[in-house]
Design a protein around this motif. Structure first.
Motif, short mmCIF file in Angstrom:
data_model
loop_
_atom_site.label_atom_id
_atom_site.label_comp_id
_atom_site.label_asym_id
_atom_site.label_seq_id
_atom_site.Cartn_x
_atom_site.Cartn_y
_atom_site.Cartn_z
N ARG A 105 0.74 -1.48 -0.09
CA ARG A 105 0.01 -0.06 0.02
C ARG A 105 1.02 1.38 -0.30
O ARG A 105 0.46 2.28 -0.68
CB ARG A 105 -0.78 0.04 1.12
CG ARG A 105 -1.89 1.29 1.23
CD ARG A 105 -2.76 0.85 2.70
NE ARG A 105 -3.58 2.20 2.68
CZ ARG A 105 -4.28 2.62 3.56
NH1 ARG A 105 -4.02 1.87 4.62
NH2 ARG A 105 -5.03 3.62 3.82
N LEU A 106 1.87 1.40 0.70
CA LEU A 106 2.79 2.39 0.83
C LEU A 106 3.40 2.87 -0.57
O LEU A 106 3.34 3.92 -0.78
CB LEU A 106 3.90 2.19 1.91
CG LEU A 106 5.00 3.43 2.05
CD1 LEU A 106 4.56 4.52 2.21
CD2 LEU A 106 6.19 2.95 3.01
N ALA A 107 3.82 1.79 -1.43
CA ALA A 107 4.41 2.09 -2.49
C ALA A 107 3.19 2.52 -3.50
O ALA A 107 3.76 3.46 -4.34
CB ALA A 107 4.87 0.56 -3.00
N SER A 108 2.21 2.18 -3.33
CA SER A 108 0.92 2.54 -4.20
C SER A 108 0.74 4.00 -4.04
O SER A 108 0.04 4.84 -4.70
CB SER A 108 -0.30 1.85 -4.16
OG SER A 108 -0.83 1.91 -2.97
N LEU A 109 0.86 4.52 -2.59
CA LEU A 109 0.69 5.94 -2.32
C LEU A 109 1.65 6.84 -2.72
O LEU A 109 1.59 8.03 -2.62
CB LEU A 109 0.58 6.18 -0.67
CG LEU A 109 -0.45 5.33 -0.20
CD1 LEU A 109 -0.73 5.42 1.34
CD2 LEU A 109 -1.88 6.11 -0.63
#
Length: 262
Positions: free
Chosen positions: A210-214
């Motif tokens: 999720r962090l990478a997608s943000l």
């Protein structure tokens, strides 16, 4: 049960120079000596059989049979340790090569542009190991690019406070191994709503998260297990690839600046 090295250490005060010379040879050639009879070992060491027997007693062994057993155990342990070390080296080498190959595929033009234009660079982490990587990154950025950074405490309240001072065009690095910390990701989503001009760069292990997608820019690394036999709750990891990723990033940035004539 204490091994032969521990027994020798415990009785070191009772040993003379000749005893120590014999024991050093036994330890250095544990496997070969464990396979010899008492007669053959005595001949090899140029001492009497009774001298070896007395030496066994000096270090707390019952006799030559126990000495052979202890030497065989020492040899087996050293052999297993060497195999584990070699296996770890192979895993580490594989991951480092993969990290370099992965980095070569990246187009970091926009990231380097953001790094150059950033008035302030912040690094937020989610644990002590991540904090160690952040400290290294901060030092390397300052020394090699003259770009000062601020490493934030690993507390979500500290990140919430950034709403008050995070400005447009600031660059925020977030180092999180899993990239799935819900509280962290929720807070970052709110920050992006309030300020859509700061740039977010994530460093996580190689997997979708999720962090990478943000993030505006996502960088990945693969840690190496010290031993594959570790249970999931006690696995110990080497993060050499993460530190190398920092070095590759900084070297790439400096090369990019040189190409720009800056």
């Amino acid at each position: 049960m204490a091994g032969i090295r521990a027994k020798i250490y415990d009785h070191a005060g009772d040993l003379n120079p000749s005893d120590k010379k014999v024991l050093n040879y036994l330890l250095d050639n544990a496997q070969a000596c464990s396979e010899l009879s008492l007669t053959k070992l005595a001949a090899k060491l140029y001492v009497s059989e009774s001298a070896i027997f007395r030496l066994c007693k000096k270090i707390g062994l019952s006799g030559y049979s126990e000495l052979k057993y202890e030497l065989a155990e020492l040899s087996r342990g050293e052999s297993q340790g060497a195999k584990l070390q070699e296996t770890f080296i192979n895993r580490l080498t594989k991951n480092i090569r993969a990290e370099i190959a992965y980095f070569k595929t990246l187009d970091l033009e926009r990231f380097y542009q953001s790094l150059r234009e950033a008035n302030n660079v912040y690094i937020y982490t989610t644990g002590w190991q991540q904090h160690s990587i952040a400290t290294y990154m901060s030092h390397q950025l300052l020394v090699n690019t003259n770009k000062p950074t601020i490493v934030l405490p690993s507390a979500i309240d500290e990140l919430k406070m950034s709403r008050q001072w995070l400005k447009a065009d600031d660059l925020l690095f977030v180092i999180s191994f899993s990239g799935e910390n819900k509280e962290l990701c929720d807070e970052l989503e709110e920050l992006r709503i309030l300020n859509d001009r700061f740039r977010l760069t994530s460093l996580t292990i190689i997997k979708e998260n999720r962090l990478a997608s943000l993030s505006d820019y996502s960088l990945f690394f693969q840690p190496s297990l010290y031993t594959e036999e570790s249970h999931n709750d006690s696995q110990k990891w080497a993060f050499s690839s993460a530190y190398m990723l920092v070095d590759l990033m900084i070297n790439g940035y400096n090369n990019w600046l040189n190409k720009k004539g800056e």
